[in-house]
Structure formats: C-alpha cells, structure tokens
Write an enzyme that holds these catalytic residues in place. Sequence first.
Site, PDB file in Angstrom:
ATOM      1  N   THR B  72     -11.224 -27.825  14.499  1.00  0.00           N
ATOM      2  CA  THR B  72     -11.721 -29.064  13.891  1.00  0.00           C
ATOM      3  C   THR B  72     -10.680 -29.633  12.926  1.00  0.00           C
ATOM      4  OG1 THR B  72     -14.043 -28.455  14.138  1.00  0.00           O
ATOM      5  CG2 THR B  72     -13.533 -30.038  12.400  1.00  0.00           C
ATOM      6  N   ASN B 157     -17.238 -27.451  26.297  1.00  0.00           N
ATOM      7  CA  ASN B 157     -17.872 -26.249  25.761  1.00  0.00           C
ATOM      8  C   ASN B 157     -19.331 -26.088  26.175  1.00  0.00           C
ATOM      9  OD1 ASN B 157     -17.890 -28.614  24.038  1.00  0.00           O
ATOM     10  ND2 ASN B 157     -19.057 -27.401  22.582  1.00  0.00           N
ATOM     11  N   GLN B 192     -11.761 -24.009  24.566  1.00  0.00           N
ATOM     12  CA  GLN B 192     -12.436 -23.139  25.540  1.00  0.00           C
ATOM     13  C   GLN B 192     -11.523 -22.756  26.701  1.00  0.00           C
ATOM     14  OE1 GLN B 192     -15.191 -21.719  24.968  1.00  0.00           O
ATOM     15  NE2 GLN B 192     -16.054 -22.975  23.336  1.00  0.00           N
ATOM     16  N   GLY B 213      -9.026 -19.598  16.624  1.00  0.00           N
ATOM     17  CA  GLY B 213      -8.919 -18.165  16.875  1.00  0.00           C
ATOM     18  C   GLY B 213     -10.216 -17.497  17.273  1.00  0.00           C
ATOM     19  N   HIS B 214     -11.334 -18.022  16.775  1.00  0.00           N
ATOM     20  CA  HIS B 214     -12.564 -17.231  16.881  1.00  0.00           C
ATOM     21  C   HIS B 214     -13.250 -17.284  18.239  1.00  0.00           C
ATOM     22  CE1 HIS B 214     -15.726 -20.378  16.388  1.00  0.00           C
ATOM     23  NE2 HIS B 214     -14.711 -21.039  15.884  1.00  0.00           N
ATOM     24  N   THR B 250      -1.253 -22.563   0.783  1.00  0.00           N
ATOM     25  CA  THR B 250      -0.683 -21.248   1.091  1.00  0.00           C
ATOM     26  C   THR B 250      -1.171 -20.747   2.445  1.00  0.00           C
ATOM     27  OG1 THR B 250      -0.510 -20.737  -1.235  1.00  0.00           O
ATOM     28  CG2 THR B 250      -0.513 -18.858   0.263  1.00  0.00           C
ATOM     29  N   CYS B 337     -33.919 -29.445  19.711  1.00  0.00           N
ATOM     30  CA  CYS B 337     -34.547 -28.614  18.687  1.00  0.00           C
ATOM     31  C   CYS B 337     -33.553 -27.659  18.042  1.00  0.00           C
ATOM     32  CB  CYS B 337     -35.680 -27.808  19.295  1.00  0.00           C
ATOM     33  SG  CYS B 337     -36.926 -28.847  20.032  1.00  0.00           S
TER      34      CYS B 337
END
Lengths: 135, 398
Positions: B72, B157, B192, B213-214, B250, B337
């Site tokens: 993002t 995705n 993806q 990365g996740h 940093t 929902c």
Amino acid sequence: MTNNPFSQIYSDEVMDHIRKPRNMGYITHPDGEAMIGNPVCGDIMKFYIKVSQIDGEYYIKDIKFQTLGCGAAIATSSMMTVLVKGKSFKEAAKVSKRTIVTALKGLPKAKIHCSVLADEALKKAIKNFKSKIKK
Amino acid sequence: MKLIYLDNAATTAVDKTVITAMEPYFDNDYGNPSEWHSSGRMAKIAVEESRNKIAKFLGSNPDEIVFTSCATESINLSHKGLVEAVSSDFKPGSKPNVVVTPIEHKAVLETCRHMEEKGEITVTYLPIDKYGLVNPEDIVIAIKPDTILVSVMYVNNEIGTVEPVAKIGDTIRKINKSGREHRIFFHTDATQAIQYLNCRVNFLGIDFLSFTGHKIYAPKGIGVLYVRQSTPLIRQSDGGDQERGLRAGTEDVPYIVGLGRAVEIAKRTRLSVLPKISRLRKRLMKGLLAIPGVKLTGHPVKRAPHIASFTVSGAEGEAMVLLLSDMGIIASSGSACTSARLTASHVLTAIGVSAETSHGSLRFSLGKETTESEIDEVIKKLPKVITKLRDMSPLTKL
C-alpha cells in the site's frame, strides 16, 4: 473477550449463538409471522409466533426464527427469541436493539444498524397476529 | 486441532528460516545503517545484500529497489510521487490522466480517488470481462494524450484472475515509441503474483512494481517498490536521505533482511511448490463446484495457482467463514457483511456479480504447506456448513 460495544470482533456470546442458534426453525401453523430485510441488502429474517391468552393478556407461547445473513444477523435473531419467549406482548415490546446488543455483550458498531432487525421483525409478527384476530 | 489455513492471500506464516535470518538484527547487529561505525556498517551490508537478492529476483538493478512498509505504501509512493513529479509538465487547465482497472486493490483505487478529488488527476477505468480480464487492446482506446500512468494488477486478490501484464507492457512500449508529449509509465501491483509468476521487470515491461512481504512468508510491515531508472518520482515522506532519497526514515533492517530471505526461498522453491499448489487448487475447485449452487468467480484457467474463489447461493459469506473456522478451516469472504463499510466487494460488483450473489462469496487461498488431505477435508466439510446455513434460511423452503 472484550465487552466494548465498538469492538470489531464478535463476543463469546455472539459466537455461541452463531454456533448453537436457539429456537431456529419454523412453526407450521403460526398465530403470527413476519419476514423482514431483502436479499440485496443481505440479511433476511423471518419470525413465527404462537400466542396464548392469560387473564386478557397475550403471551408469546412459542417463537421460532429463520435467518439468511451474517453472524450478527443469526446471533441477534437467536437472542431475540430467548429474550421474548414466554413473555407478554407488553414485556416483549420493551426489548429494543440495545437490549439485544447488551444481552450479546456487544456487537461491532456497523453491525448494530445493519443486522439487528429482530426487534422490527417481532413487532411485525405481533401486528400480523393482531390483524388475524380482528377478522 | 491443527488449523487448515487457506487464507494465504490475506497473509502467510513467517517462514522459520526467515525468522532465523532476521534475529541477529534485533539485538546483535542492531546499528543504524546510516552510521559509519562498525555496527552501522553491518546493518548497511545486510540491507544492501537483501536489496541485491530482490533485484536479482526481479531482474533489475539494486538501485531500482525501494524498501517500504507494505505494498500500500509502495503504491502511494509510485502513484502520488509520479503525478507530483510530472505535474509541472502540464499547462494550466490540463492535468495528468491515470488509467486503472476497476478491480485494483483499494490501495490503487483510493490513492487515485484521493488525487482526483484534490483535482490533481483524471482517472480512466478500463473495461473488464466477466472474469475480470483486461483486453490489452482496450488500453489503446483508454489512453489519452494526458495519460502518464497505467496501473494494472498482476493477479486479482479476490478472484485470482491473472492479467496479461506483459502484453499490456508491450502495448504501452509501442505507444510510447510512437512519439508522445507525455510518456506513459506502467505500474503493476504484483502482491499476489510475486512468488508464483514471472515478475522479471523487463519481461513485464513495467516501470513500477509493488509487492509486500507478508504474502510470501516474510513478516507484515515490509514492502518493496521497484522504480525503473530515470523514472520521475518525488518522495512522499520527507526526512533523511534513505532509499536514495525516495523514502525517508530509518531502514527496518531485520524486516528488510527477512524479505530478502523470503524472496530467495520463493525463487528456490517455486519449481516444486507451484505445480503442487496448482494441482491442489484444481482439486478443490472440482470438489466444491460439484456442490449445488456453488459457482466459480474469476477466470477458469487464467488464474493464480493459489486462489480458488466462489459464490454460494443461499448462504452468507461471513457466516460460512465463522462456521468453517469452528471446524478448523480458515477461509475468507468478500461479502458486504465482512467489510467495514458493509458494501459489496467492488471486484465482484465490477465483474457483474449481483449484490445478492456476492453475499455468498467465499475464497480459499492455498500455501506451500497445504496438503491433499486438507483439501479433501474442506471438500467434505463445506457442504455441511452450506446445508446448515441453508436450513436456517427463510428463503430456502418451508
């Protein structure tokens, strides 16, 4: 588990009602019934009631529900039936959205407006019963 | 009960060897890479080694890799940074145009909407077919003289459809060669796709590529933006000169190291993991599509190997997710929902799925640890969940 009403997760109580909905199903010859919601908005629930009269006052002798919708819709319908079963119409009328949410130890905020239709559905079922006895 | 985790498109576990690679940089080699002493030097070396690994993986130069906190952030940097950098090329009364698909991740759509609302850009939405596929020829039609950026995701995705990114890159290259006042830059969100599809930047013909990365067994909180050399870009967070002056702050040394390691593993294991996941996903699709009222979303063939997505009639997505998770099966839904705004998935809406149908959306995304017995367990248990919810519904029968 948090009881914060603005929590974004479901409480243990909500999860319990999703897992084991109380009074789920239908009544073959109900004294009153009502359906609320629509397929486009997502949540649809239907309530069926059996009514008895004691000393001139009406009581919800039995209540069943059917719901197509999210976890909150299922849990609030289920909790509603628990809160009003055996109660007089007068007592049942006091059960508000807030009563249901409190009994479930909170609901994510967005769900309160969207999915809690049970109070309106019950009112409509009672109205349906009253319209039948007038005839 | 061991979880059957099939939400790898949301996030993956962190690979044990990634954790091991990261560990020294928390409390041993913890220096600030901007410093010249030995501690800083060790950290700097680690950051640059990771940058080299990622550059090699993408077939780019190391100095084209910018570390960010997530995809993002990468997208915010590329889109806003490019628009800011080229806006001075536009005469008063004209503004840059950005071309996107309507099924991009919200990181792209909301970034563009924000700039559009501020009056900085105009946005053009590409047509897509019922599978979410873009036709590269539509790019030619969509592009205007003011177009400076085309942003098309590599893999969607929610529905797994693979976009023809390399073909679009080729199309854009040709348009740029034909001579234009404003060069068109091309971005792809490869979040993806990164571990399974060819993401070499020259194969794709892209100027920007973002990923995180996740989704590839690195931790949450680390991302990458590839920026082709000499692409105009103005940084969106001001401060020090880190990341060649493109992203102040940093460097997150341990996470950067972790990401480098994760990319290395993805590269090494792709050949063995990809056919396995692909086969298991097909098995899952076959098993679930046999259930009455279950339909596939996205393209039947041009799909990412790990994403199987469906709509189920007469059962709501969030309720299915909750009941499945009670059975130890972790899945996801794009049902209204499940969204904070309680609106139907913009992806499903854009491919023509009705609001009513999208309430029953359900996605399973496989990972490298997924086994055949887990897939068979889902094929066995999902019908029970669907039956339970349909039995509960006032619409099913009386």
